[in-house]
Design a protein around this motif. Structure first.
Motif, PDB file in Angstrom:
ATOM      1  N   GLU A 110       0.823  -1.015   0.126  1.00  0.00           N
ATOM      2  CA  GLU A 110      -0.041  -0.112  -0.079  1.00  0.00           C
ATOM      3  C   GLU A 110       0.738   1.216  -0.052  1.00  0.00           C
ATOM      4  OE1 GLU A 110      -3.215   0.405  -0.187  1.00  0.00           O
ATOM      5  OE2 GLU A 110      -3.251  -1.891  -0.732  1.00  0.00           O
ATOM      6  N   ILE A 111       2.017   1.137   0.439  1.00  0.00           N
ATOM      7  CA  ILE A 111       2.953   2.324   0.467  1.00  0.00           C
ATOM      8  C   ILE A 111       3.402   2.873  -1.016  1.00  0.00           C
ATOM      9  CG2 ILE A 111       5.307   2.971   0.880  1.00  0.00           C
ATOM     10  CD1 ILE A 111       5.487   0.944   3.238  1.00  0.00           C
ATOM     11  N   SER A 166       1.207   2.351  -3.691  1.00  0.00           N
ATOM     12  CA  SER A 166      -0.095   2.959  -4.394  1.00  0.00           C
ATOM     13  C   SER A 166      -0.446   4.203  -3.572  1.00  0.00           C
ATOM     14  CB  SER A 166      -1.295   1.896  -4.125  1.00  0.00           C
ATOM     15  OG  SER A 166      -1.634   1.439  -2.769  1.00  0.00           O
ATOM     16  N   GLY A 167       0.265   4.541  -2.625  1.00  0.00           N
ATOM     17  CA  GLY A 167      -0.225   5.934  -1.874  1.00  0.00           C
ATOM     18  C   GLY A 167      -1.191   5.632  -0.768  1.00  0.00           C
ATOM     19  N   GLY A 168      -1.647   4.324  -0.425  1.00  0.00           N
ATOM     20  CA  GLY A 168      -2.588   4.094   0.437  1.00  0.00           C
ATOM     21  C   GLY A 168      -2.303   4.397   1.773  1.00  0.00           C
ATOM     22  N   GLU A 169      -0.890   4.371   2.229  1.00  0.00           N
ATOM     23  CA  GLU A 169      -0.291   4.616   3.471  1.00  0.00           C
ATOM     24  C   GLU A 169       1.224   4.962   3.646  1.00  0.00           C
ATOM     25  OE1 GLU A 169      -0.466   1.501   6.444  1.00  0.00           O
ATOM     26  OE2 GLU A 169       0.627  -0.066   5.083  1.00  0.00           O
ATOM     27  N   SER A 170       1.715   5.784   4.412  1.00  0.00           N
ATOM     28  CA  SER A 170       2.904   6.141   4.373  1.00  0.00           C
ATOM     29  C   SER A 170       3.914   5.053   4.966  1.00  0.00           C
ATOM     30  CB  SER A 170       3.299   7.359   5.285  1.00  0.00           C
ATOM     31  OG  SER A 170       3.001   7.182   6.686  1.00  0.00           O
ATOM     32  N   VAL A 171       5.190   5.332   4.930  1.00  0.00           N
ATOM     33  CA  VAL A 171       6.241   4.161   5.710  1.00  0.00           C
ATOM     34  C   VAL A 171       6.008   4.254   7.053  1.00  0.00           C
ATOM     35  CG1 VAL A 171       8.587   3.684   6.047  1.00  0.00           C
ATOM     36  CG2 VAL A 171       7.723   4.136   3.742  1.00  0.00           C
ATOM     37  N   GLU A 172       5.704   5.380   7.500  1.00  0.00           N
ATOM     38  CA  GLU A 172       5.487   5.527   9.064  1.00  0.00           C
ATOM     39  C   GLU A 172       4.314   4.873   9.498  1.00  0.00           C
ATOM     40  OE1 GLU A 172       8.734   8.011   7.516  1.00  0.00           O
ATOM     41  OE2 GLU A 172       6.238   8.048   6.740  1.00  0.00           O
TER      42      GLU A 172
END
Length: 515
Positions: free
Chosen positions: A466-467, A469-475
């Motif tokens: 998901e990182i 695809s922009g669904g969530e950040s690494v953090e």
């Protein structure tokens, strides 16, 4: 992280550092695809592979993460696939700058807790509750396996010999292919250190050690060397009267201790008592972009909670070790890491190999061109905190903080060393889809890309894709991993545990000649 291309969600490329001359394909790219202003793909570029975004002349460095990962072996025009056909590893200067990047760790005021098992003796807290059967030598492995089989649930009848002991996670035999026909000194010391670490492990309530009787790795020598007298039960097949009588005696021992093993109860324990082994295997070109940095973020969180993480796989740190020495809390710690690199370089030369050969076909198919490229991505698992110690294979790990343990890159051997050193949980990232367990420590599997996660949902615990695809950040993904670490440490079963992985993966590092 910079994105090249259109701002739509289906962006084509990832540029990981402003100085990079290659970018990473987020998906399969066909020739003619627009990659940016006046930039078009001239080759097919598989997902996770590299494409040149600037001219790279023959002999010039190829840059990813802002670091050298190799050198062009021919002129490379923008838009070309950059991989084995036009780049290779080469020599370059490294600035070790011992301790230059050391920063004070910002510990949290109140560490998180997990529901763990407090043992009567020994430092640390258990995340699982097994009865263990260890073999001193391959010759006692079958007997150990037969004993463990007695206590397994029958998949056809449903009969479970441990049904009356719900707090016992299982009886596991950890066997291996060495222990005799071996030289003394370092090979024997490494095996004994590994077995000793398992015999003392907090995830075992009781341990029995089985030997043959005439092996190099004598039970008496093991118990004395590792100071195990009084901590484990032991017997050898020859003195006991043969295989059948040894099985009967060992089964009786296990039955005698099951009631006591079942008397544990989980209680709140600070996350500072977690020791997490960090592994990656079956990597792809996206592992260093998604799963590894996300695990690194989780590692930083755990360290701030005064926990400990173990980074390993020494040959897969080659070429990136100068980034770790900069974070070493002392020159002594940094120089211990460099000494390991020198040992491995000599070891490879002795075996007629070179460090850059340490890539699997799957790694190369996934877009990793050199060992340095893999090392830079693999290092991300360790996060950004200080390097507090460097230890030998299977040596007891003391935190808190990031510790480096010397191990081969081969995952079962590496993780075995980490668990021997005290890891009570393993986090394992993969891009190609490695399946893995590590009894007695639970193993959390982290997928680097969504396609593989969807294909192998029964084996993967978290999708880090998901990182991409922009669904969530690494953090955000790192926080999700940290939360899962706490839940698994509290007893939640991982996918590998549900499929009963973990016994066959026990693999002590075999050194020296077989004689």
């Amino acid at each position: 992280m910079t994105v090249v291309g259109s701002p739509r969600p289906n962006l084509t490329l990832l540029v990981l550092h402003e100085s990079d001359n290659v970018a990473i394909a987020r998906r399969m790219i066909t020739p003619g695809t627009a990659l940016g202003p006046c930039l078009f793909a001239k080759d097919p570029i598989p997902s996770g592979h590299k494409v040149s975004i600037k001219p790279i002349m023959c002999g010039e460095p190829v840059l990813r993460y802002g670091q050298i990962i190799g050198f062009a072996t021919r002129d490379v025009e923008p838009g070309l696939h950059v991989h084995l056909q036009n780049m290779a590893l080469g020599e370059f200067e490294k600035d070790y700058a011992f301790g230059a990047d050391v920063r004070q760790t910002e510990y949290v005021d109140t560490p998180a807790t997990f529901m763990g098992i407090r043992r009567r003796e020994g430092w640390g807290a258990g995340t699982r509750n097994y009865v263990g059967i260890l073999s001193t030598v391959n010759c006692s492995s079958h007997v150990a396996g037969v004993v463990a089989e007695v206590f397994k649930k029958n998949p056809f009848t449903g009969i479970d010999p441990l049904a009356e002991f719900p707090n016992v996670d299982g009886v596991v035999a950890l066997t291996h292919k060495t222990g005799c026909g071996m030289t003394g000194g370092e090979p024997l010391n490494v095996l004994r250190r590994t077995l000793g670490g398992y015999a003392r492990h907090v995830n075992f309530s009781h341990v029995i050690v089985l030997g043959l009787g005439c092996e190099v790795n004598q039970i008496g020598g093991l118990l004395e060397d590792q100071r195990l007298a009084g901590r484990v039960r032991s017997m050898d097949i020859q003195s006991t009267g043969g295989a059948r009588k040894t099985v009967e005696a060992a089964v009786e021992f296990v039955r005698d201790v099951l009631e006591e093993a079942n008397q544990v109860s989980r209680q709140p324990i600070p996350a500072s008592e977690l020791i997490v082994g960090l592994q990656c295997g079956g990597s792809d070109g996206l592992s260093g972009v998604t799963a590894n940095p996300a695990l690194g973020s989780a590692s930083d969180i755990l360290v701030r909670h005064r926990g400990t993480v173990i980074l390993s796989e020494t040959p897969e740190t080659y070429g990136a070790e100068h980034l770790l020495t900069r974070r070493a809390i002392s020159r002594e710690v940094g120089e211990k890491l460099i000494a390991l690199m020198d040992w491995w370089d000599a070891y490879f030369k002795r075996e007629g190999a070179v460090m850059n050969d340490n890539r699997s076909p799957g790694n190369m198919a996934g877009g990793i061109s050199t060992i340095v490229e893999k090392s830079l991505g693999a290092m991300a698992k360790g996060g950004t905190t200080n390097l507090v110690d460097v230890v030998k294979y299977g040596e007891t790990v003391k935190g808190p903080g990031l510790v480096f343990m010397d191990t081969p890159g081969y995952d079962p051997v590496s993780a075995t060393g980490q668990v021997a050193g005290g890891a009570n949980l393993i986090c394992f990232t993969t891009g190609r889809g490695s399946v893995f367990g590590c009894k007695p420590a639970p193993s959390i599997k982290l997928a680097s890309n969504t396609a593989m996660y969807q294909r192998m949902k029964d084996d993967m615990d978290i999708n880090c894709g998901e990182i991409l695809s922009g669904g969530e950040s690494v953090e955000e993904c790192g926080k999700r991993i940290f939360d899962l670490i706490l839940r698994v440490a509290s007893g939640e079963r991982t996918k590998s545990e549900e499929f009963d992985f973990g016994a066959a993966e026990f693999a002590p590092w075999v050194l020296g000649a077989t004689v």
